[in-house]
Design a protein around this motif. Structure first.
Motif, PDB file in Angstrom:
ATOM      1  N   LEU A 136       0.822  -1.209   0.000  1.00  0.00           N
ATOM      2  CA  LEU A 136       0.000   0.000   0.000  1.00  0.00           C
ATOM      3  C   LEU A 136       0.858   1.262   0.000  1.00  0.00           C
ATOM      4  O   LEU A 136       0.495   2.265  -0.632  1.00  0.00           O
ATOM      5  CB  LEU A 136      -0.948  -0.012   1.201  1.00  0.00           C
ATOM      6  N   GLU A 159     -13.057   1.536  -0.499  1.00  0.00           N
ATOM      7  CA  GLU A 159     -12.956   2.549   0.550  1.00  0.00           C
ATOM      8  C   GLU A 159     -13.952   2.277   1.668  1.00  0.00           C
ATOM      9  O   GLU A 159     -13.671   2.503   2.843  1.00  0.00           O
ATOM     10  CB  GLU A 159     -13.195   3.937  -0.048  1.00  0.00           C
ATOM     11  N   ARG A 162     -12.610  -1.597   3.770  1.00  0.00           N
ATOM     12  CA  ARG A 162     -11.151  -1.552   3.772  1.00  0.00           C
ATOM     13  C   ARG A 162     -10.531  -2.237   4.983  1.00  0.00           C
ATOM     14  O   ARG A 162      -9.354  -1.975   5.313  1.00  0.00           O
ATOM     15  CB  ARG A 162     -10.671  -0.111   3.673  1.00  0.00           C
ATOM     16  N   ALA A 165      -7.100  -3.603   4.649  1.00  0.00           N
ATOM     17  CA  ALA A 165      -5.970  -2.672   4.588  1.00  0.00           C
ATOM     18  C   ALA A 165      -5.515  -2.223   5.969  1.00  0.00           C
ATOM     19  O   ALA A 165      -4.572  -1.435   6.082  1.00  0.00           O
ATOM     20  CB  ALA A 165      -6.349  -1.462   3.742  1.00  0.00           C
ATOM     21  N   LEU A 175      -5.923   1.848  -2.873  1.00  0.00           N
ATOM     22  CA  LEU A 175      -6.537   0.586  -2.483  1.00  0.00           C
ATOM     23  C   LEU A 175      -6.847  -0.253  -3.717  1.00  0.00           C
ATOM     24  O   LEU A 175      -6.598  -1.467  -3.748  1.00  0.00           O
ATOM     25  CB  LEU A 175      -7.828   0.841  -1.696  1.00  0.00           C
TER      26      LEU A 175
END
Length: 221
Positions: A136, A159, A162, A165, A175
């Motif tokens: 990332l 988003e 996520r 992440a 992303l």
């Protein structure tokens, strides 16, 4: 002056035996796959009783977990070192491929078919998150977003979803790039390492590079 070794002879011996057990486990996985992993079979190869081995690993699942931890840690360290040496996303892709080719059985334990009946503990997910964080960072360095411009539909979806992440502040475009990178690079690697390109008379390394170039070209368009 070097620091004295804080471990005791007993602790060093235990670590040595655990390492030997893991080496035999990898040999067994290479021969019959992770689902066939057997502590009793490893004990036989080492010339000890099954119960003796259970003093070092409580069972098959604990041994698999240790192998997975080692695998994720190895990849996380490989990518972090590459990034520290200045590798961009392309460089990280080739570091990933080199790591995968170095030990295909390790690769498939992490990214192949799940072992039936086995569930990885949360700490293995934490280590794998370090890998994604490195990617990332590289993706965020390649993407720019104009304030007020709506994100592409799938980027907007990521988003809103996520969790994969972690706490990384990557914007939607980063992303999306990371997810595209992850699926396309692993797709090529999985097919290559499983031998599906054998006999097709082209070089898998060229396909990997072409897919990577195409992905990066789309991002810069």
């Amino acid at each position: 002056m070097a620091k004295p070794d804080a471990t005791t002879p007993r602790e060093r011996y235990r670590a040595q035996v655990r390492t030997e057990i893991k080496e035999h486990a990898w040999e067994q996985i290479a021969t019959a796959g992770a689902s066939a992993l057997s502590l009793n079979a490893i004990a036989k190869r080492m010339g000890v009783s099954g119960p003796a081995l259970y003093r070092y690993f409580a069972g098959r699942d604990e041994l698999i977990t240790e192998l997975i931890r080692d695998g994720y840690r190895s990849l996380a360290d490989t990518l972090r070192t590459a990034a520290a040496d200045g590798a961009d996303l392309s460089g990280l892709a080739h570091a990933l491929r080199g790591w995968a080719l170095e030990d295909p059985h390790r690769y498939f334990l992490l990214y192949g078919t799940p072992v039936p009946g086995y569930h990885a503990p949360d700490d293995t997910t934490a280590i794998s998150s370090e890998i994604m964080a490195t990617l990332l960072d590289a993706c965020a360095a390649l993407t720019t977003e104009v304030q007020g411009t709506p994100a592409a539909p799938f980027a907007a979806h990521l988003e809103a979803h996520r969790a994969w992440a972690g706490d990384h502040p990557a914007p939607p475009a980063a992303l999306h790039l990371a997810m595209s990178f992850w699926t396309r690079m692993h797709g090529v690697l999985s097919l290559e390492l499983a031998g599906h390109f054998t006999g097709m008379r082209f070089e898998p390394a060229r396909l990997f590079a072409a897919e990577l170039d195409d992905l990066l070209r789309q991002r810069s368009a």
